[in-house]
Write a protein that holds these residues in place. Structure first.
Motif, PDB file in Angstrom:
ATOM      1  N   ARG A  22      50.081  68.348  43.682  1.00 19.53           N
ATOM      2  CA  ARG A  22      48.757  68.972  43.567  1.00 19.53           C
ATOM      3  C   ARG A  22      47.926  68.731  44.826  1.00 19.53           C
ATOM      4  N   VAL A  23      47.985  67.521  45.356  1.00 17.40           N
ATOM      5  CA  VAL A  23      47.220  67.198  46.565  1.00 17.40           C
ATOM      6  C   VAL A  23      47.776  67.945  47.767  1.00 17.40           C
ATOM      7  N   HIS A  26      46.501  71.466  47.563  1.00 20.09           N
ATOM      8  CA  HIS A  26      45.073  71.517  47.885  1.00 20.09           C
ATOM      9  C   HIS A  26      44.861  71.414  49.399  1.00 20.09           C
ATOM     10  N   LEU A  27      45.531  70.456  50.024  1.00 23.43           N
ATOM     11  CA  LEU A  27      45.373  70.287  51.469  1.00 23.43           C
ATOM     12  C   LEU A  27      45.863  71.514  52.232  1.00 23.43           C
ATOM     13  N   ALA A  28      46.997  72.054  51.821  1.00 23.23           N
ATOM     14  CA  ALA A  28      47.535  73.245  52.491  1.00 23.23           C
ATOM     15  C   ALA A  28      46.596  74.432  52.329  1.00 23.23           C
ATOM     16  N   ARG A  36      50.007  67.276  60.725  1.00 25.26           N
ATOM     17  CA  ARG A  36      48.819  66.462  61.012  1.00 25.26           C
ATOM     18  C   ARG A  36      48.894  65.184  60.194  1.00 25.26           C
ATOM     19  N   GLY A  37      48.620  64.062  60.800  1.00 31.13           N
ATOM     20  CA  GLY A  37      48.735  62.764  60.137  1.00 31.13           C
ATOM     21  C   GLY A  37      47.905  62.623  58.879  1.00 31.13           C
ATOM     22  N   VAL A  38      46.735  63.260  58.847  1.00 26.30           N
ATOM     23  CA  VAL A  38      45.865  63.127  57.680  1.00 26.30           C
ATOM     24  C   VAL A  38      46.542  63.679  56.427  1.00 26.30           C
ATOM     25  N   PHE A  39      47.368  64.682  56.565  1.00 26.92           N
ATOM     26  CA  PHE A  39      48.081  65.285  55.439  1.00 26.92           C
ATOM     27  C   PHE A  39      49.001  64.250  54.794  1.00 26.92           C
ATOM     28  N   ASP A  40      49.903  63.696  55.570  1.00 26.99           N
ATOM     29  CA  ASP A  40      50.855  62.714  55.051  1.00 26.99           C
ATOM     30  C   ASP A  40      50.162  61.445  54.571  1.00 26.99           C
ATOM     31  N   ASP A  41      49.167  60.981  55.319  1.00 27.34           N
ATOM     32  CA  ASP A  41      48.458  59.765  54.923  1.00 27.34           C
ATOM     33  C   ASP A  41      47.722  59.952  53.596  1.00 27.34           C
ATOM     34  N   THR A  42      47.110  61.106  53.412  1.00 31.64           N
ATOM     35  CA  THR A  42      46.385  61.373  52.164  1.00 31.64           C
ATOM     36  C   THR A  42      47.347  61.424  50.987  1.00 31.64           C
TER      37      THR A  42
END
Length: 132
Positions: A22-23, A26-28, A36-42
């Motif tokens: 789900r996350v 949402h991010l995509a 982008r690092g924020v994607f994997d980190d989140t």
């Protein structure tokens, strides 16, 4: 402008991959990509916080809530709420192959900031900020 998605899941291990999916979606949808690092980190931190909610925080037969807000600067604000008043406490994991006890250390390493917010007598929200 920010975009928020919040959802509730049952306290079951099968909810962890559902939360990640789900996350990711949402991010995509709001322009974050896996490069982008924020994607994997989140996604990683949502997985860890959902696991903690299931293992340590959820009162039996009640759902926990996951919310992710994509902020205007590309950062992500994560919140995982449960009905237990017990605050997360760091555990020591000395063995290199231990599969548990690393969640809060991971938060310290990956998140720009994190904390716990009380929700009255009936629970807490663990939050984390991942910079974009």
């Amino acid at each position: 402008m920010s975009r928020r998605d919040a959802f509730r899941l049952p306290p079951h291990p099968a909810s962890i991959p559902l939360a990640r999916t789900r996350v990711r979606e949402h991010l995509a949808a709001w322009g974050h990509t896996a490069d982008r690092g924020v994607f994997d980190d989140t996604v990683l931190l949502v997985s860890e916080l959902a696991t903690n909610a299931i293992l340590h925080g959820v009162v039996v037969e009640r759902e926990f809530e996951v919310a992710v807000t994509v902020l205007a600067d590309g950062s992500c604000f994560i919140e995982v709420s449960d009905d237990s008043p017990a605050e997360p406490a760091p555990r020591t994991s000395d063995a290199w192959d231990d599969e548990s006890g690393r969640g809060l250390r991971l938060l310290d390493t990956v998140a720009q900031a994190w904390g716990v917010r009380r929700r009255g007598r009936y629970g807490k929200t663990v939050w984390a900020l991942v910079r974009g």
